[in-house]
Design a protein around this motif. Structure first.
Motif, PDB file in Angstrom:
ATOM      1  N   ALA A  20       0.815  -1.217   0.000  1.00 30.56           N
ATOM      2  CA  ALA A  20       0.000   0.000   0.000  1.00 30.56           C
ATOM      3  C   ALA A  20       0.853   1.274   0.000  1.00 30.56           C
ATOM      4  N   GLN A  21       2.066   1.187   0.584  1.00 33.89           N
ATOM      5  CA  GLN A  21       2.856   2.422   0.748  1.00 33.89           C
ATOM      6  C   GLN A  21       3.112   3.146  -0.578  1.00 33.89           C
ATOM      7  N   PRO A  22       3.529   2.437  -1.647  1.00 27.56           N
ATOM      8  CA  PRO A  22       3.742   3.156  -2.912  1.00 27.56           C
ATOM      9  C   PRO A  22       2.461   3.800  -3.443  1.00 27.56           C
ATOM     10  N   ALA A  23       1.311   3.161  -3.205  1.00 22.40           N
ATOM     11  CA  ALA A  23       0.046   3.759  -3.671  1.00 22.40           C
ATOM     12  C   ALA A  23      -0.215   5.063  -2.913  1.00 22.40           C
ATOM     13  N   HIS A  24       0.078   5.058  -1.595  1.00 27.19           N
ATOM     14  CA  HIS A  24      -0.071   6.300  -0.815  1.00 27.19           C
ATOM     15  C   HIS A  24       0.875   7.370  -1.362  1.00 27.19           C
ATOM     16  N   ASP A  25       2.112   6.956  -1.661  1.00 23.91           N
ATOM     17  CA  ASP A  25       3.109   7.923  -2.122  1.00 23.91           C
ATOM     18  C   ASP A  25       2.725   8.498  -3.488  1.00 23.91           C
ATOM     19  N   LEU A  26       2.106   7.667  -4.314  1.00 23.68           N
ATOM     20  CA  LEU A  26       1.655   8.137  -5.639  1.00 23.68           C
ATOM     21  C   LEU A  26       0.457   9.078  -5.481  1.00 23.68           C
ATOM     22  N   LEU A  27      -0.481   8.673  -4.638  1.00 26.55           N
ATOM     23  CA  LEU A  27      -1.700   9.472  -4.443  1.00 26.55           C
ATOM     24  C   LEU A  27      -1.354  10.851  -3.873  1.00 26.55           C
ATOM     25  N   ALA A  28      -0.308  10.899  -3.041  1.00 24.32           N
ATOM     26  CA  ALA A  28       0.090  12.175  -2.430  1.00 24.32           C
ATOM     27  C   ALA A  28       0.479  13.195  -3.495  1.00 24.32           C
ATOM     28  N   ARG A  29       0.864  12.724  -4.675  1.00 20.91           N
ATOM     29  CA  ARG A  29       1.298  13.643  -5.735  1.00 20.91           C
ATOM     30  C   ARG A  29       0.122  14.298  -6.454  1.00 20.91           C
ATOM     31  N   VAL A  30      -1.079  13.734  -6.334  1.00 18.95           N
ATOM     32  CA  VAL A  30      -2.232  14.269  -7.089  1.00 18.95           C
ATOM     33  C   VAL A  30      -2.585  15.643  -6.526  1.00 18.95           C
ATOM     34  N   ASP A  31      -2.556  16.657  -7.384  1.00 18.87           N
ATOM     35  CA  ASP A  31      -2.613  18.044  -6.929  1.00 18.87           C
ATOM     36  C   ASP A  31      -3.896  18.752  -7.348  1.00 18.87           C
ATOM     37  N   PHE A  32      -4.983  18.010  -7.518  1.00 21.67           N
ATOM     38  CA  PHE A  32      -6.273  18.631  -7.825  1.00 21.67           C
ATOM     39  C   PHE A  32      -7.368  17.651  -7.396  1.00 21.67           C
ATOM     40  N   THR A  33      -8.614  18.067  -7.527  1.00 18.92           N
ATOM     41  CA  THR A  33      -9.720  17.203  -7.095  1.00 18.92           C
ATOM     42  C   THR A  33     -10.428  16.654  -8.334  1.00 18.92           C
ATOM     43  N   PRO A  34     -10.147  15.414  -8.683  1.00 20.83           N
ATOM     44  CA  PRO A  34     -10.764  14.838  -9.890  1.00 20.83           C
ATOM     45  C   PRO A  34     -12.217  14.450  -9.622  1.00 20.83           C
ATOM     46  N   ARG A  35     -13.037  14.544 -10.677  1.00 17.33           N
ATOM     47  CA  ARG A  35     -14.448  14.126 -10.534  1.00 17.33           C
ATOM     48  C   ARG A  35     -14.630  12.701 -11.039  1.00 17.33           C
ATOM     49  N   ARG A  36     -13.927  12.367 -12.128  1.00 23.75           N
ATOM     50  CA  ARG A  36     -14.055  11.009 -12.685  1.00 23.75           C
ATOM     51  C   ARG A  36     -12.693  10.313 -12.602  1.00 23.75           C
ATOM     52  N   ILE A  37     -12.687   9.199 -11.862  1.00 20.28           N
ATOM     53  CA  ILE A  37     -11.408   8.505 -11.623  1.00 20.28           C
ATOM     54  C   ILE A  37     -11.504   7.073 -12.134  1.00 20.28           C
ATOM     55  N   VAL A  38     -10.421   6.612 -12.717  1.00 21.80           N
ATOM     56  CA  VAL A  38     -10.340   5.195 -13.093  1.00 21.80           C
ATOM     57  C   VAL A  38      -9.163   4.585 -12.344  1.00 21.80           C
ATOM     58  N   ARG A  65     -11.003   1.422 -22.803  1.00 24.23           N
ATOM     59  CA  ARG A  65     -11.212   2.833 -23.156  1.00 24.23           C
ATOM     60  C   ARG A  65     -12.323   3.354 -22.262  1.00 24.23           C
ATOM     61  N   PRO A  66     -12.234   4.580 -21.764  1.00 21.09           N
ATOM     62  CA  PRO A  66     -13.309   5.070 -20.883  1.00 21.09           C
ATOM     63  C   PRO A  66     -14.528   5.482 -21.706  1.00 21.09           C
ATOM     64  N   HIS A  67     -15.721   5.437 -21.071  1.00 18.56           N
ATOM     65  CA  HIS A  67     -16.925   5.927 -21.755  1.00 18.56           C
ATOM     66  C   HIS A  67     -16.847   7.444 -21.910  1.00 18.56           C
ATOM     67  N   GLN A  68     -16.267   8.077 -20.891  1.00 21.72           N
ATOM     68  CA  GLN A  68     -16.064   9.542 -20.955  1.00 21.72           C
ATOM     69  C   GLN A  68     -14.625   9.810 -20.541  1.00 21.72           C
ATOM     70  N   PRO A  69     -14.030  10.913 -21.003  1.00 16.67           N
ATOM     71  CA  PRO A  69     -12.648  11.189 -20.590  1.00 16.67           C
ATOM     72  C   PRO A  69     -12.535  11.239 -19.058  1.00 16.67           C
ATOM     73  N   ALA A  70     -11.465  10.667 -18.528  1.00 17.08           N
ATOM     74  CA  ALA A  70     -11.274  10.610 -17.072  1.00 17.08           C
ATOM     75  C   ALA A  70     -10.471  11.817 -16.608  1.00 17.08           C
ATOM     76  N   ASP A  71     -10.715  12.245 -15.356  1.00 16.83           N
ATOM     77  CA  ASP A  71      -9.884  13.315 -14.773  1.00 16.83           C
ATOM     78  C   ASP A  71      -8.599  12.734 -14.193  1.00 16.83           C
ATOM     79  N   LEU A  72      -8.714  11.508 -13.662  1.00 20.37           N
ATOM     80  CA  LEU A  72      -7.520  10.873 -13.098  1.00 20.37           C
ATOM     81  C   LEU A  72      -7.511   9.393 -13.483  1.00 20.37           C
ATOM     82  N   ILE A  73      -6.427   8.978 -14.111  1.00 16.64           N
ATOM     83  CA  ILE A  73      -6.204   7.544 -14.326  1.00 16.64           C
ATOM     84  C   ILE A  73      -5.093   7.154 -13.359  1.00 16.64           C
ATOM     85  N   PHE A  74      -5.439   6.280 -12.424  1.00 17.78           N
ATOM     86  CA  PHE A  74      -4.519   5.885 -11.356  1.00 17.78           C
ATOM     87  C   PHE A  74      -4.158   4.424 -11.591  1.00 17.78           C
TER      88      PHE A  74
END
Ligand SMILES: C[S@@+](CC[C@H](N)C(=O)[O-])C[C@H]1O[C@@H](n2cnc3c(N)ncnc32)[C@H](O)[C@@H]1O
Length: 276
Positions: free
Chosen positions: A33-51, A104-113
């Motif tokens: 889980a630690q690398p996922a936390h470290d990656l998530l910490a870098r996200v610098d905005f509030t996405p509405r649609r996430i994959v 492929r997403p149905h709609q463009p995503a704000d965040l692909i994680f």
């Protein structure tokens, strides 16, 4: 005489990577889980649609849900056992059983994680630009990949596969393993498509109790393509050799721990907004 079925092609090797063992995966849940936390910490905005691309048993999906409770999240994996566990722990979440190479997403995503999933796919020079094209303006692609193919844990798997009664069955599998690019590759592929591009590497040091825990770590993932084509006797022989070689390759710490090094590559690429 052999007690194993033959595995001859890349298709079979790819199928083996979909049959994950969620229970074994959780044995090192905190370390994974630690690398996922470290990656998530870098996200610098509030996405509405996430994959959550390659969601596994749902640990990364839960992190995304906790950090962005208002977001619409879709979790994607090609592994039925992993999805079954994720569905159990996250009822109400939207899941999509699809191969990432075709997703492929149905709609463009704000965040692909994509935490710890894309290292299983090939042709990153096509995949990464395609994922950027699936983002909305201002969206981000956040990726963490194991970068451990040259660590003893992995080079020993390949060496043992190539040198044993199973070599004609396992050598083709070793060759079908995807190899991730260098930081320079990702820079070149993503820089023209990004407003902000961060690439970094972290080597995590995990104190394990011994070589048995290294086997447990990889039994649900990297070891599967090598073990699954073998019958029980050959599996035991493969693992005996693997453990002996691991013990030679990794020094024990004075307190008896095996200090297990795990290098990982991180990428955070933010797509620009169209100019008015
Ligand atoms: C190591 S788990 C990562 C789990 C999760 N992202 C996390 O951080 O806990 C890898 C996941 O990627 C998925 N995966 C690997 N290759 C895939 C592919 N080609 N298409 C879809 N999912 C894939 C596996 O099925 C598994 O669910």
């Amino acid at each position: 005489m052999t007690d194993a079925p033959r595995v001859a092609d890349a298709q079979t090797a790819a199928r083996l990577t979909t049959e994950w063992d969620a229970a074994l995966y959780f044995k090192f849940g905190a370390e994974r889980a630690q690398p996922a936390h470290d990656l998530l910490a870098r996200v610098d905005f509030t996405p509405r649609r996430i994959v959550d691309l390659g969601c596994g048993p749902g640990a990364s999906t839960r992190m995304l849900m906790d950090r962005f409770p208002q977001a619409e999240i879709v979790a994607v994996s090609n592994s039925e056992p992993m999805l079954a566990e994720a569905r159990r722990s996250l009822p109400g979440m939207t899941f999509d059983q699809t191969d990432i190479s075709e997703w492929r997403p149905h709609q463009p995503a704000d965040l692909i994680f994509a935490n710890s999933s894309l290292q299983w796919l090939r042709k990153h020079e096509i995949l990464f630009p395609r994922l950027m094209s699936c983002l909305a303006e201002g969206g981000a692609l956040a990726v963490q990949m194991a970068d451990n193919l040259h660590e003893p844990s992995h080079s020993l798997m390949r060496m043992i596969a190539a040198d044993g009664p199973w070599s004609n069955r396992l050598a083709p599998i070793a060759e079908t393993r995807a190899v991730i690019g260098t930081h320079i590759d990702y820079y070149n592929w993503l820089k023209p498509l990004s407003d902000r591009l961060d690439i970094w590497e972290t080597t995590y040091v995990h104190p394990l109790s011994g070589v048995d825990e290294v086997v447990d770590w990889f039994r649900s993932g990297a070891l599967r393509p090598f073990l699954d084509p073998l019958g029980p006797h050959e599996q035991a022989e493969f693992l005996d050799r693997y453990k002996r070689d691991l013990a030679d390759a990794y020094d024990a710490d004075p307190d008896g721990s095996l200090l297990f090094l795990y290098p990982r590559l991180f990428i955070y690429a933010r797509k620009g907004k169209a100019k008015a």
